[in-house]
Design a protein around this motif. Structure first.
Motif, PDB file in Angstrom:
ATOM      1  N   THR A 131       0.887  -0.857  -0.194  1.00 15.40           N
ATOM      2  CA  THR A 131      -0.086  -0.178   0.117  1.00 15.40           C
ATOM      3  C   THR A 131       0.978   1.274  -0.162  1.00 15.40           C
ATOM      4  O   THR A 131       2.194   1.182  -0.127  1.00 15.40           O
ATOM      5  N   LEU A 132       0.404   2.660   0.239  1.00 10.10           N
ATOM      6  CA  LEU A 132       1.015   3.095  -0.089  1.00 10.10           C
ATOM      7  C   LEU A 132       1.759   3.679   1.302  1.00 10.10           C
ATOM      8  O   LEU A 132       2.922   4.095   1.531  1.00 10.10           O
ATOM      9  N   THR A 133       1.228   3.254   2.332  1.00 14.20           N
ATOM     10  CA  THR A 133       2.373   3.817   3.749  1.00 14.20           C
ATOM     11  C   THR A 133       2.686   2.506   3.829  1.00 14.20           C
ATOM     12  O   THR A 133       4.222   3.080   4.417  1.00 14.20           O
ATOM     13  N   THR A 134       2.371   0.829   3.763  1.00  9.11           N
ATOM     14  CA  THR A 134       4.118  -0.009   3.389  1.00  9.11           C
ATOM     15  C   THR A 134       4.869   0.292   2.434  1.00  9.11           C
ATOM     16  O   THR A 134       6.159  -0.103   2.760  1.00  9.11           O
ATOM     17  N   TYR A 135       4.833   1.002   1.554  1.00 14.30           N
ATOM     18  CA  TYR A 135       6.142   1.196   0.567  1.00 14.30           C
ATOM     19  C   TYR A 135       6.740   2.165   1.152  1.00 14.30           C
ATOM     20  O   TYR A 135       7.982   2.097   1.092  1.00 14.30           O
ATOM     21  N   ILE A 142      12.368   1.656   7.960  1.00  9.54           N
ATOM     22  CA  ILE A 142      12.150   1.761   9.132  1.00  9.54           C
ATOM     23  C   ILE A 142      12.083   0.175   9.209  1.00  9.54           C
ATOM     24  O   ILE A 142      11.885  -0.257  10.162  1.00  9.54           O
ATOM     25  N   THR A 143      10.618  -0.373   7.910  1.00 11.79           N
ATOM     26  CA  THR A 143      10.598  -2.241   8.174  1.00 11.79           C
ATOM     27  C   THR A 143      11.088  -2.830   7.469  1.00 11.79           C
ATOM     28  O   THR A 143      12.142  -3.823   7.689  1.00 11.79           O
ATOM     29  N   TYR A 144      12.561  -2.012   6.809  1.00 14.02           N
ATOM     30  CA  TYR A 144      13.831  -2.922   6.315  1.00 14.02           C
ATOM     31  C   TYR A 144      14.647  -2.713   7.509  1.00 14.02           C
ATOM     32  O   TYR A 144      14.748  -3.964   7.803  1.00 14.02           O
ATOM     33  N   TRP A 145      14.850  -1.965   8.270  1.00 13.21           N
ATOM     34  CA  TRP A 145      15.921  -1.906   9.532  1.00 13.21           C
ATOM     35  C   TRP A 145      14.558  -3.350   9.932  1.00 13.21           C
ATOM     36  O   TRP A 145      15.319  -4.547  11.299  1.00 13.21           O
ATOM     37  N   ARG A 146      13.294  -3.321  10.588  1.00 16.21           N
ATOM     38  CA  ARG A 146      13.420  -4.010  11.343  1.00 16.21           C
ATOM     39  C   ARG A 146      13.353  -5.333  11.463  1.00 16.21           C
ATOM     40  O   ARG A 146      13.258  -6.251  11.456  1.00 16.21           O
ATOM     41  N   VAL A 294       5.710   5.169  -8.550  1.00 20.13           N
ATOM     42  CA  VAL A 294       5.130   4.444  -8.530  1.00 20.13           C
ATOM     43  C   VAL A 294       4.861   4.859  -7.010  1.00 20.13           C
ATOM     44  O   VAL A 294       3.452   4.080  -6.841  1.00 20.13           O
ATOM     45  N   ILE A 295       4.671   6.499  -6.577  1.00 20.21           N
ATOM     46  CA  ILE A 295       3.954   6.929  -5.402  1.00 20.21           C
ATOM     47  C   ILE A 295       2.879   7.249  -6.287  1.00 20.21           C
ATOM     48  O   ILE A 295       1.139   7.049  -5.545  1.00 20.21           O
ATOM     49  N   GLY A 296       2.819   7.869  -7.311  1.00 19.38           N
ATOM     50  CA  GLY A 296       1.562   8.198  -8.289  1.00 19.38           C
ATOM     51  C   GLY A 296       0.681   6.988  -8.200  1.00 19.38           C
ATOM     52  O   GLY A 296      -0.752   6.988  -7.580  1.00 19.38           O
ATOM     53  N   LYS A 297       1.148   5.727  -8.107  1.00 15.77           N
ATOM     54  CA  LYS A 297       0.172   4.785  -9.008  1.00 15.77           C
ATOM     55  C   LYS A 297      -0.343   4.091  -7.142  1.00 15.77           C
ATOM     56  O   LYS A 297      -1.801   4.436  -7.217  1.00 15.77           O
ATOM     57  N   LEU A 298       0.593   3.859  -6.383  1.00 16.61           N
ATOM     58  CA  LEU A 298       0.268   3.782  -5.268  1.00 16.61           C
ATOM     59  C   LEU A 298      -0.979   4.777  -3.950  1.00 16.61           C
ATOM     60  O   LEU A 298      -1.865   4.432  -3.321  1.00 16.61           O
TER      61      LEU A 298
END
Length: 327
Positions: A131-135, A142-146, A294-298
């Motif tokens: 989703t836009l948020t998860t991307y 943040i989620t990469y390092w987590r 990609v951000i525009g698409k999401l």
């Protein structure tokens, strides 16, 4: 179109043999220049402490550290050095710096090559659609390092959940994770005893804060492309300059790399030229151009709502100009 069938049309066996030749000299030159740049920025960062220049030196140091993953990636393919043991030794050192153990990364990455863009089997695609948020969370790091840290400690506890890790590979992945955790703990204890903050100042903080720059390359390589089994359609190269190509160990020629993974990094431009001469232009976008698209698409709809066998993130000029003709 079958991916292996596509490859057979691009190079003759003689051309492929010439392109897959390894070189210790080229490997040492790239490795020494990258580590040398890290050393120079590390020294500059030390002397910049207490001034505004520390922001610039810290950014440079962190970016160089993050892009060491490009070296680890090539070392996993054993294409950096002709001497095979050097690929493993440097791969383990850099994997430690990256907090990304070599054996685990190699298993995951080889699954990525074998099953590129296959939602259930691609080692780098086993995730929920963005989703836009998860991307944006992934792009920020943040989620990469987590995922990296939590995954490392989980595997060190002997818990394997990754579908691409085979049963006969689990023991070495667990052992490697435990060695990494133990060595990281030793470093932390040593830092506490010494009363210093070198680990944070010259390694962890610069690398964590500049991860978004590295993600510009990581996210561009496949996202928004077809999930069909055709490398020329499911992989994207990067439109960039010589400095970035050096920093990325020539991985901006990503379609060429996926088409023939055994070709060393320093021959990827030559390989790319041969592929484009045979099959037309490959998918290619610039870092910022891609993020805007990609951000525009999401923003419009989630990744899961786009057709899985079509390209949905394309440059303004459109997609590839040619396809390899079927027999």
């Amino acid at each position: 179109m079958d991916a292996s069938f596509s490859r057979r049309k691009l190079l003759t066996p003689t051309e492929l043999r010439a392109l897959t030749e390894r070189s210790d000299a080229h490997g040492w030159a790239q490795m020494a220049s990258h580590w040398g740049a890290i050393a120079l920025f590390g020294i500059a960062h030390y002397y910049a402490m207490g001034s505004a220049w520390v922001l610039l030196t810290g950014a440079g140091l962190g970016i160089l550290l993050n892009f060491l993953y490009a070296a680890q990636h090539e070392l996993s393919h054993a294409t950096v050095f002709k001497t095979r043991k050097l690929n493993e030794v440097f791969g383990r050192i850099i994997g430690f710096v990256q907090i990304f153990p070599r054996d685990f990364d190699q298993v995951m990455h080889f699954a990525h090559h074998q099953y590129t863009q296959d939602w259930e089997r691609d080692g780098e695609l086993v995730r929920e659609p963005y989703t836009l948020t998860t991307y944006l969370l992934w792009l920020s790091g943040i989620t990469y390092w987590r995922n990296r840290v939590v995954g490392l400690f989980r595997r060190a506890r002997g818990i394997i959940i990754e579908p691409y890790i085979k049963k006969n590979e689990e023991a070495k992945i667990i052992r490697e994770s435990r060695i990494h955790v133990l060595l990281y703990a030793v470093l932390v204890v040593a830092e506490m005893i010494a009363g210093s903050m070198y680990l944070l100042t010259f390694w962890l903080l610069p690398m964590v804060l500049t991860k978004p720059v590295h993600q510009l390359q990581n996210t561009i390589e496949h996202l928004g492309l077809s999930h069909e089994d055709d490398i020329l359609e499911n992989t994207r190269s990067t439109r960039t300059n010589a400095l970035i190509r050096w920093l990325c160990w020539q991985m901006p020629y990503h379609t060429a790399h996926h088409t023939f993974p055994a070709v060393p990094f320093w021959k990827l431009r030559q390989l790319n030229d041969k592929i484009e001469a045979s099959a037309g232009e490959v998918h290619r976008m610039g870092w910022i151009e891609f993020q805007i698209e990609v951000i525009g698409k999401l923003r419009a709809k989630d990744e899961s709502q786009y057709p899985m066998n079509e390209v949905w993130v394309v440059p303004a000029s459109g997609g590839r100009s040619m396809r390899v003709p079927a027999e």
